[in-house]
Write an enzyme that holds these catalytic residues in place. Sequence first.
Site, PDB file in Angstrom:
ATOM      1  NE  ARG A  30     -12.710 -29.165 136.220  1.00 25.69           N
ATOM      2  CZ  ARG A  30     -11.744 -30.087 135.689  1.00 25.69           C
ATOM      3  NH1 ARG A  30     -11.403 -30.147 134.414  1.00 25.69           N
ATOM      4  NH2 ARG A  30     -11.071 -31.089 136.783  1.00 25.69           N
ATOM      5  CG  HIS A  82      -8.166 -27.156 136.966  1.00 29.83           C
ATOM      6  ND1 HIS A  82      -9.206 -26.985 137.833  1.00 29.83           N
ATOM      7  CD2 HIS A  82      -7.137 -26.241 137.228  1.00 29.83           C
ATOM      8  CE1 HIS A  82      -8.547 -26.300 138.975  1.00 29.83           C
ATOM      9  NE2 HIS A  82      -7.355 -25.883 138.558  1.00 29.83           N
ATOM     10  CE1 TYR A 109      -9.472 -34.305 135.093  1.00 27.96           C
ATOM     11  CE2 TYR A 109      -7.139 -33.808 134.622  1.00 27.96           C
ATOM     12  CZ  TYR A 109      -8.377 -33.443 134.781  1.00 27.96           C
ATOM     13  OH  TYR A 109      -8.905 -32.187 134.774  1.00 27.96           O
TER      14      TYR A 109
END
Length: 382
Positions: A269, A273, A282
């Site tokens: 990705r 998100h 992260y």
Amino acid sequence: MTVLEQPGAYRPAPPPAWQPRTDPAPLLPDPEPYRLLGTGAELDPELLRTLYGHLVRGRRYNRQATALTRQGRLAVYPSSTGQEACEVAAALVLKEHDWLFPSYRDTLAAVARGMDPAEALGLLRGDWHTGYDPHEHRVAPLSTPLATHLPHAVGLAHAARLKGDDVVALAMVGDGGTSEGDFHEALNFAAVWRTPAVFLVQNNGFAISVPLAKQTAAPSLAHKAVGYGIPGRLVDGNDAAAVHRVLSEAVERARRGEGPTLVEAVTYRLDAHTNADDATRYRDDAEVETWREHDPVVLLEREMTARGLLDEAERDRVHEEAEEMAARLRARMNEDPVLDPMALFDHVYAEKTAQLREQAERLRAELAAEESAEENRKGDER
């Protein structure tokens, strides 16, 4: 030596129920993700052109939807940028009468299946119900709760087989969804019933911010298939041709009555998100840039150019089509919807329950009172 082979252990009457019913070896995925692009494999030129057109339009669709979110036209948008090969292949391998069961990130798969791009965004816009008719294109409602749609796919496919209908259900889920109980239940039922279903796991590395290593200690998610007695396939999720071939084989296997397949597509990705996520918490930019070098659009473009299937004029034509699609989507999404509050009670049940009828009457009375009050106010102003 197993527990049941210990001296003095209870031994059931033959055949022992505890013994494996399936040889696990044929079910194991390949040690490395399956690839086609860059290998010199024989590939259908028309298929490559079709995949390329969908990938380019899909990338533009993701960017436009993300922009609409920033403009306040969408409540949220989970982008599938970087995962377009999985999205497109999942839609193209199905026949018209098959069913697609998408997750919340799979709006592009619904669009590639033929759905109106604006209608596919209805749920994310905050419109009522699904935002589209699931039966029109055989696309189940976008599933926001993780993996809850997987048992639904199994149920539909099992019912179709009992009726003698030639239907395959392809269910899409992220790596995070494999940690849900619904994932286990769906695969277990599908395997035992030999349901004509295919499960596509898009392993993009993170369940929001949780990396895969904190979700599973399995060699791969595809290895989980062995525990259910079904084949597991591991494929490069950014290789559009490879994903299409692996899914095509899985769908045809299901159609022949040979049961379900679990396919893990290793992808990434590239965007956050959702628009509400800060991905820098992260993962670092260097990781993202490394995956950009394995971009599914670039990989296919490079392959087609090398094979003499794509020149600058054709590339420009495809990108112009994508821009036209984006312009139409902008225009549709910039229109303020005309909403009827009473429509809240439509399509909840085939026949309205007493409670729904009571609620509808109460809302109707409130709307009438508001309208009367507004007319009185305007009369006083005059």
